[in-house]
Structures are given as C-alpha cells and as structure tokens.
Design a protein around this motif. Structure first.
Motif, mmCIF file in Angstrom:
data_model
loop_
_atom_site.group_PDB
_atom_site.id
_atom_site.type_symbol
_atom_site.label_atom_id
_atom_site.label_comp_id
_atom_site.label_asym_id
_atom_site.label_seq_id
_atom_site.Cartn_x
_atom_site.Cartn_y
_atom_site.Cartn_z
ATOM 1 N N GLU A 110 0.831 -1.216 0.000
ATOM 2 C CA GLU A 110 0.000 0.000 0.000
ATOM 3 C C GLU A 110 0.861 1.260 0.000
ATOM 4 O OE1 GLU A 110 -3.726 -2.147 2.355
ATOM 5 O OE2 GLU A 110 -2.398 -0.803 3.443
ATOM 6 N N MET A 111 1.977 1.194 0.726
ATOM 7 C CA MET A 111 2.860 2.370 0.757
ATOM 8 C C MET A 111 3.472 2.644 -0.613
ATOM 9 S SD MET A 111 4.477 3.185 4.209
ATOM 10 C CE MET A 111 3.484 3.190 5.672
ATOM 11 N N ALA A 112 3.777 1.587 -1.350
ATOM 12 C CA ALA A 112 4.322 1.785 -2.698
ATOM 13 C C ALA A 112 3.294 2.500 -3.574
ATOM 14 C CB ALA A 112 4.716 0.441 -3.305
ATOM 15 N N VAL A 113 2.019 2.138 -3.411
ATOM 16 C CA VAL A 113 0.951 2.813 -4.175
ATOM 17 C C VAL A 113 0.905 4.292 -3.804
ATOM 18 C CG1 VAL A 113 -1.549 2.949 -4.551
ATOM 19 C CG2 VAL A 113 -0.419 0.713 -4.426
ATOM 20 N N ALA A 114 1.027 4.567 -2.487
ATOM 21 C CA ALA A 114 0.977 5.965 -2.032
ATOM 22 C C ALA A 114 2.183 6.751 -2.527
ATOM 23 C CB ALA A 114 0.889 6.015 -0.508
ATOM 24 N N ALA A 115 3.353 6.116 -2.486
ATOM 25 C CA ALA A 115 4.561 6.808 -2.963
ATOM 26 C C ALA A 115 4.417 7.142 -4.447
ATOM 27 C CB ALA A 115 5.788 5.931 -2.716
ATOM 28 N N ALA A 116 3.854 6.219 -5.198
ATOM 29 C CA ALA A 116 3.657 6.460 -6.631
ATOM 30 C C ALA A 116 2.653 7.587 -6.845
ATOM 31 C CB ALA A 116 3.171 5.173 -7.306
ATOM 32 N N ALA A 117 1.601 7.616 -6.027
ATOM 33 C CA ALA A 117 0.598 8.682 -6.173
ATOM 34 C C ALA A 117 1.224 10.043 -5.897
ATOM 35 C CB ALA A 117 -0.573 8.424 -5.224
ATOM 36 N N GLY A 136 -13.012 9.163 0.837
ATOM 37 C CA GLY A 136 -14.412 8.972 1.253
ATOM 38 C C GLY A 136 -14.667 7.483 1.464
ATOM 39 N N ASP A 137 -15.807 7.168 2.092
ATOM 40 C CA ASP A 137 -16.007 5.744 2.427
ATOM 41 C C ASP A 137 -16.278 4.879 1.196
ATOM 42 O OD1 ASP A 137 -18.520 6.771 2.128
ATOM 43 O OD2 ASP A 137 -19.229 6.289 4.156
ATOM 44 N N VAL A 138 -16.505 5.499 0.028
ATOM 45 C CA VAL A 138 -16.697 4.686 -1.183
ATOM 46 C C VAL A 138 -15.455 3.858 -1.519
ATOM 47 C CG1 VAL A 138 -18.439 6.235 -2.163
ATOM 48 C CG2 VAL A 138 -16.026 6.525 -2.799
ATOM 49 N N VAL A 139 -14.286 4.286 -1.037
ATOM 50 C CA VAL A 139 -13.076 3.515 -1.377
ATOM 51 C C VAL A 139 -13.081 2.147 -0.684
ATOM 52 C CG1 VAL A 139 -11.686 5.592 -1.794
ATOM 53 C CG2 VAL A 139 -11.555 4.462 0.424
ATOM 54 N N ASP A 140 -13.935 1.981 0.325
ATOM 55 C CA ASP A 140 -14.022 0.684 1.006
ATOM 56 C C ASP A 140 -15.160 -0.177 0.464
ATOM 57 O OD1 ASP A 140 -11.898 1.103 2.807
ATOM 58 O OD2 ASP A 140 -13.174 2.404 4.011
ATOM 59 N N ASP A 141 -15.779 0.275 -0.611
ATOM 60 C CA ASP A 141 -16.923 -0.452 -1.172
ATOM 61 C C ASP A 141 -16.416 -1.454 -2.221
ATOM 62 O OD1 ASP A 141 -19.291 -1.330 -2.248
ATOM 63 O OD2 ASP A 141 -19.823 0.586 -3.191
ATOM 64 N N GLY A 149 -13.005 -2.306 -11.894
ATOM 65 C CA GLY A 149 -12.056 -3.280 -12.439
ATOM 66 C C GLY A 149 -11.008 -3.690 -11.428
ATOM 67 N N LEU A 150 -11.338 -3.512 -10.146
ATOM 68 C CA LEU A 150 -10.410 -3.874 -9.078
ATOM 69 C C LEU A 150 -11.086 -4.851 -8.115
ATOM 70 C CD1 LEU A 150 -9.326 -0.201 -8.441
ATOM 71 C CD2 LEU A 150 -7.804 -1.979 -9.304
ATOM 72 N N PRO A 151 -11.443 -6.037 -8.597
ATOM 73 C CA PRO A 151 -12.123 -6.989 -7.712
ATOM 74 C C PRO A 151 -11.216 -7.398 -6.553
ATOM 75 C CG PRO A 151 -11.414 -8.077 -9.727
ATOM 76 C CD PRO A 151 -11.143 -6.612 -9.920
ATOM 77 N N ALA A 152 -11.831 -7.707 -5.392
ATOM 78 C CA ALA A 152 -11.074 -8.124 -4.209
ATOM 79 C C ALA A 152 -10.108 -9.253 -4.600
ATOM 80 C CB ALA A 152 -12.038 -8.593 -3.128
ATOM 81 N N PRO A 153 -8.900 -9.248 -4.057
ATOM 82 C CA PRO A 153 -8.408 -8.478 -2.920
ATOM 83 C C PRO A 153 -7.901 -7.083 -3.279
ATOM 84 C CG PRO A 153 -6.683 -9.940 -3.651
ATOM 85 C CD PRO A 153 -7.874 -10.207 -4.544
ATOM 86 N N HIS A 154 -8.043 -6.713 -4.551
ATOM 87 C CA HIS A 154 -7.571 -5.389 -4.941
ATOM 88 C C HIS A 154 -8.506 -4.328 -4.370
ATOM 89 C CE1 HIS A 154 -5.332 -8.082 -7.264
ATOM 90 N NE2 HIS A 154 -6.291 -8.329 -8.133
ATOM 91 N N LYS A 155 -7.993 -3.105 -4.236
ATOM 92 C CA LYS A 155 -8.788 -2.066 -3.579
ATOM 93 C C LYS A 155 -8.551 -0.721 -4.228
ATOM 94 C CE LYS A 155 -8.889 -1.848 0.961
ATOM 95 N NZ LYS A 155 -8.381 -1.859 2.358
ATOM 96 N N LEU A 156 -9.444 0.193 -3.903
ATOM 97 C CA LEU A 156 -9.259 1.590 -4.304
ATOM 98 C C LEU A 156 -8.465 2.314 -3.222
ATOM 99 C CD1 LEU A 156 -12.794 2.550 -5.584
ATOM 100 C CD2 LEU A 156 -10.664 2.901 -6.859
ATOM 101 N N ALA A 157 -7.515 3.146 -3.640
ATOM 102 C CA ALA A 157 -6.801 4.002 -2.686
ATOM 103 C C ALA A 157 -7.348 5.421 -2.749
ATOM 104 C CB ALA A 157 -5.305 3.997 -2.997
ATOM 105 N N GLY A 158 -8.323 5.638 -3.603
ATOM 106 C CA GLY A 158 -8.902 6.975 -3.744
ATOM 107 C C GLY A 158 -8.928 7.386 -5.199
#
Ligand SMILES: Cc1cc2nc3c(=O)[nH]c(=O)nc-3n(C[C@H](O)[C@H](O)[C@H](O)COP(=O)(O)O)c2cc1C
Length: 196
Positions: A110-117, A136-141, A149-158
């Motif tokens: 997750e940190m690598a995703v944040a660093a890239a962002a 917002g809480d939609v990122v946990d939906d 196009g990010l089915p679990a276990p993939h997630k939105l970071a925002g």
C-alpha cells in the motif's frame, strides 16, 4: 523553477479547469509513478483514467456506492459528489493491486501505491497541471471497486482529480520540518511536534 522550488511549491487544489493532460502528457506523468520505491517490484499501482462522457457514468456509480455505504447519506453530499465527478477535467482512480499472501507485507504494498501517487501529484505540478487526492467511504466499497475493475483483494486508494489549476494558487501554511525531525544519539528521541 529549480527541482526544489517545484517540490516546495506543490499544493493540492480542486479548483481545476480544462485542459487535463493529453494522453502523451499523462503517459509522461505516470512514468514518474513508475519511479516509486516498491519492495519486491510488485508494481501494485493501477491507474484508471476517467474522462469525457465516462465522468457522469462514474458519478452515478459513486452516488450508488455512497448510498450503499450509508443509507442516510445527506442529499447535499450526493449532489456535490455527483457534480464533482461529472465535471472535473480528468479523474484517475488509484488502484491497489494487492497480493495478501505475498511475503512482502500488505502495508508495504500500500505504501508503494501511495509513494507512486505522490510522484503523480508532483509530476502534475511540474508539467503545469494540478490535482488533489480524495477518498471517502466509497473507497471501502468492494462493489464499486469491482465495477471499476479492481475486484477483491484489490482495492481503491482513492481518486485524483486532475486538471489545470484555476484561480489563485493555493499556498497553505506548512509546518516546520524541524518539529518532525530528531537526531538519535543513543537515547530515544522526542519530537517538538509531540510536545503539548
Ligand atoms: C489517502 C488520502 C485521502 C484523502 N482524502 C481526502 C478527501 O476525501 N477529501 C479531502 O478534502 N482531502 C483528502 N485528502 C487530503 C488532500 O489530498 C490534500 O492532501 C489536502 O487537501 C491538503 O493539501 P496539500 O496536499 O496541499 O497539503 C486525502 C489525502 C490522502 C493522502
């Protein structure tokens, strides 16, 4: 601008007008994301570009997600979110392509995703564009994530709202880095930022 002036002048903004980056400009901006530190070279970042007529379609998916996540979400919040997702010059959904069973812990992925962002935000600024990272809480939906196009276990970071900054440039006051820095010389450090 020197590279340091560029880094020290970046600020998030949601006052964004056309144009958004062209496909070629976006490709260069996202090349900066590929420079992020990434333990295990897992490349966990994914970027979903939402522009033009796809924006109102996404806005409706966001509204449905808000209602799924909170049955009592206020109408005013829905109206504002629908308007923003329909009109921002470009939206980048930030995806995390996570591998829970990998020896590299999830938090490092997750940190690598944040660093890239962060590199994306800096690259936008360096090329005359701007943006802001929103969540917002939609990122946990999981339903919304799958629709994107990010089915679990993939997630939105925002989402990054992206465009050309309009109006007066934002220059929020920044903290003194000295308050967050300490030199360790053998005993545990303390930080000025943590003093009452
Ligand atoms: C993961 C993440 C999620 C965020 N979500 C929101 C959000 O939903 N709404 C918001 O106003 N700011 C959000 N922020 C904060 C803004 O992106 C931004 O950092 C803040 O407005 C301060 O601006 P600055 O980047 O110039 O310091 C989020 C930041 C991060 C890192």
């Amino acid at each position: 601008m020197t590279p340091m002036e560029m880094l020290l002048s970046r600020a998030s903004t949601d006052h964004l007008a056309e144009p958004a980056p062209s496909a070629a400009q976006l490709s260069e901006i996202l090349a900066a994301a590929m420079r992020a530190p990434d333990h295990g070279k897992l490349r966990p970042w994914r970027y979903v570009v939402i522009e033009g007529d796809a924006r109102p379609l996404m806005a409706e998916r966001i509204v449905a997600s808000m209602q799924r996540m909170d049955a009592e979400v206020p109408e005013a919040k829905i109206t504002k979110r629908r308007q923003r997702f329909s009109t921002m010059p470009m939206i980048l959904a930030l995806g995390m392509h996570l591998r829970p069973d990998h020896k590299i812990p999830l938090w490092e992925q997750e940190m690598a995703v944040a660093a890239a962002a962060m590199n994306v935000l800096n690259a936008l600024h360096a090329t005359g564009f701007g943006g802001v990272w929103v969540s917002g809480d939609v990122v946990d939906d999981p339903v919304l994530a799958a629709e994107i196009g990010l089915p679990a276990p993939h997630k939105l970071a925002g989402f990054l709202f992206v465009g050309t900054p309009s109006g007066k440039p934002a220059s929020p006051r920044r903290p003194d880095p000295a308050d967050f820095t300490a030199y360790w010389t053998g005993a545990p450090v303390t930080f000025a930022a943590d003093k009452d």
